[in-house]
Design an enzyme around this catalytic site. Sequence first.
Site, PDB file in Angstrom:
ATOM      1  N   GLY A 165      14.962  10.153  20.684  1.00 48.85           N
ATOM      2  CA  GLY A 165      14.691  10.721  19.374  1.00 48.85           C
ATOM      3  C   GLY A 165      15.527  10.105  18.277  1.00 48.85           C
ATOM      4  O   GLY A 165      16.618  10.595  17.965  1.00 48.85           O
ATOM      5  N   THR A 176      13.680   8.201  15.264  1.00 50.46           N
ATOM      6  CA  THR A 176      12.892   8.244  14.034  1.00 50.46           C
ATOM      7  C   THR A 176      12.734   9.680  13.541  1.00 50.46           C
ATOM      8  O   THR A 176      12.590  10.613  14.333  1.00 50.46           O
ATOM      9  CB  THR A 176      11.498   7.640  14.302  1.00 50.46           C
ATOM     10  OG1 THR A 176      11.664   6.338  14.833  1.00 50.46           O
ATOM     11  CG2 THR A 176      10.669   7.566  13.026  1.00 50.46           C
ATOM     12  N   PRO A 202      10.829  12.287  10.302  1.00 46.45           N
ATOM     13  CA  PRO A 202       9.681  12.266   9.385  1.00 46.45           C
ATOM     14  C   PRO A 202       9.990  11.497   8.102  1.00 46.45           C
ATOM     15  O   PRO A 202       9.128  10.814   7.561  1.00 46.45           O
ATOM     16  CB  PRO A 202       9.445  13.754   9.100  1.00 46.45           C
ATOM     17  CG  PRO A 202       9.969  14.460  10.306  1.00 46.45           C
ATOM     18  CD  PRO A 202      11.144  13.657  10.772  1.00 46.45           C
ATOM     19  N   SER A 260      12.667   2.909   9.705  1.00 45.21           N
ATOM     20  CA  SER A 260      13.351   1.615   9.685  1.00 45.21           C
ATOM     21  C   SER A 260      14.821   1.772   9.296  1.00 45.21           C
ATOM     22  O   SER A 260      15.699   1.108   9.852  1.00 45.21           O
ATOM     23  CB  SER A 260      12.687   0.675   8.678  1.00 45.21           C
ATOM     24  OG  SER A 260      11.314   0.573   8.941  1.00 45.21           O
ATOM     25  N   THR A 307       7.941   9.299  21.817  1.00 40.79           N
ATOM     26  CA  THR A 307       7.135   9.013  23.011  1.00 40.79           C
ATOM     27  C   THR A 307       7.688   9.760  24.231  1.00 40.79           C
ATOM     28  O   THR A 307       8.912   9.865  24.392  1.00 40.79           O
ATOM     29  CB  THR A 307       7.144   7.493  23.281  1.00 40.79           C
ATOM     30  OG1 THR A 307       6.729   6.823  22.098  1.00 40.79           O
ATOM     31  CG2 THR A 307       6.225   7.123  24.432  1.00 40.79           C
ATOM     32  N   GLN A 327     -14.111 -10.263  18.365  1.00 41.14           N
ATOM     33  CA  GLN A 327     -15.116 -11.122  17.730  1.00 41.14           C
ATOM     34  C   GLN A 327     -16.012 -11.777  18.791  1.00 41.14           C
ATOM     35  O   GLN A 327     -17.238 -11.830  18.650  1.00 41.14           O
ATOM     36  CB  GLN A 327     -14.408 -12.208  16.891  1.00 41.14           C
ATOM     37  CG  GLN A 327     -15.325 -13.007  16.002  1.00 41.14           C
ATOM     38  CD  GLN A 327     -15.907 -12.149  14.873  1.00 41.14           C
ATOM     39  OE1 GLN A 327     -15.383 -11.096  14.551  1.00 41.14           O
ATOM     40  NE2 GLN A 327     -17.014 -12.583  14.324  1.00 41.14           N
ATOM     41  N   GLY A 376     -20.993  -7.146  18.845  1.00 43.84           N
ATOM     42  CA  GLY A 376     -21.116  -5.700  18.635  1.00 43.84           C
ATOM     43  C   GLY A 376     -20.517  -4.900  19.776  1.00 43.84           C
ATOM     44  O   GLY A 376     -19.961  -3.817  19.572  1.00 43.84           O
ATOM     45  N   GLU A 402       9.431   0.326  17.489  1.00 42.36           N
ATOM     46  CA  GLU A 402      10.714  -0.296  17.866  1.00 42.36           C
ATOM     47  C   GLU A 402      11.100  -1.396  16.871  1.00 42.36           C
ATOM     48  O   GLU A 402      11.556  -2.475  17.261  1.00 42.36           O
ATOM     49  CB  GLU A 402      10.692  -0.796  19.314  1.00 42.36           C
ATOM     50  CG  GLU A 402      10.544   0.378  20.283  1.00 42.36           C
ATOM     51  CD  GLU A 402      11.021   0.126  21.686  1.00 42.36           C
ATOM     52  OE1 GLU A 402      11.977  -0.634  21.883  1.00 42.36           O
ATOM     53  OE2 GLU A 402      10.419   0.717  22.601  1.00 42.36           O
TER      54      GLU A 402
END
Length: 382
Positions: A124, A126, A128, A132, A158, A339, A343, A366
């Site tokens: 833990g 990051t 809200p 960075s 995660t 590509q 489709g 990360e």
Amino acid sequence: MDFRLTDEQAALRESVRDFAREVVAPVIAEHYERHTFPYEVIRQMGKMGLFGLPFAEEYGGMGGDYFALCLALEELARVDSSVAITLEAAVSLGAMPIYRFGTDEQKATWLPRLLSGEALAGFGLTEPGTGSDAGGTQTRAVLDGDEWVINGAKAFITNSGTDITAMVTVTAVTGTNPDGSKELSTIIVPTGTPGFTVAPGYSKVGWTASDTHELTFDDCRVPAANLLGERGRGFAQFLRILDEGRIAIAALAVGLAQGCVDESIRYAKERHAFGRPIGDNQAIQFKIADMELKAHTARLAYYDAAARMLAGEPFKRQAAIAKLHASTIAVDNAREATQIHGGYGFMNEYPVARFWRDSKILEIGEGTSEVQRMIIARDLGL
Ligand SMILES: Cc1cc2nc3c(=O)[nH]c(=O)nc-3n(C[C@H](O)[C@H](O)[C@H](O)COP(=O)(O)OP(=O)(O)OC[C@H]3O[C@@H](n4cnc5c(N)ncnc54)[C@H](O)[C@@H]3O)c2cc1C
């Protein structure tokens, strides 16, 4: 200079490749579609020893090294990135902080379950309001008698809310340094601690079979002994964890890029247009040749970073280069593979659609690509 794999490394790569094809591939599309966590796949990965790869045997590890983990991640991501990121986060972000910085008691308490894959841990960092710029951490922990009282929130964590998640390590401000900067420390918070709330899973663009949550801490109390390593070392700890983690993310990105090559070759041979396989056109052949070139060179970049790390040499710049390059080419390869599929590449039932959706986060998680460039520039003395 010899980047050929040893027999042992090649055997590991083969066994994970077989596992990815035979066990992950048949079930992952459904988990991806339904946004469910693949517990059975994770259980089998635990039995194979993948969660213990880079750890010493005395804690239940396999006695391998970080490069072995990278080889496994590459082979898993060649088939699916949700499963690969679950392993990456469990090992390099979940168990590694305890292994590197924990007390003997913390190691004895947590590592056996984490290294067997029976339990998962989250990392833990990051929040809200800040990612960075980790120095902007707002979560606070105050020592009250023999307990830490934690208040704050963490974002995008995660493996933090699965049925087998045992704990998260949380970076928090614990005071002020003599130079006026924030004193950051890392604290272990077991799942189920009162005041620790796990929000429902995010609705994500990709990695939909992996587990990601926002966490809140509201007067959450844990024993003082849950401090990870020394007080005030939080900044140095997560920098080390993220430097290593970048090599692992680079390996995962190379796997995705190689998976795009695999799927494109297969499709270019079977799909016909204008009376012949589309792969007979040099324009398609050149696309696939360029994709292979990119996967190969990105692989060399992460091999180099891992070799330097394992030799005990500085590796920060090389890890950032590997992560930046591999994530960039993963996005390139996913775009080109889609590509080539026309489709059908836009249909979720095709693996390349998953690769496309899973590739973008590699340029963000990360450390964003901008952050990697900052690290490289700083290391060049700028
Ligand atoms: C699926 C997923 C899983 C994750 N898992 C975890 C986890 O387990 N643990 C954890 O702690 N975090 C986790 N994260 C968080 C992830 O690491 C952050 O999202 C990432 O570091 C970027 O932070 P941010 O989202 O706050 O973006 P910001 O830092 O707000 O950046 C926004 C944009 O500004 C750019 N930027 C910022 N500063 C500068 C600058 N100085 N110069 C130029 N550009 C700049 C960034 O590069 C980016 O493009 C996860 C994220 C996702 C999406």
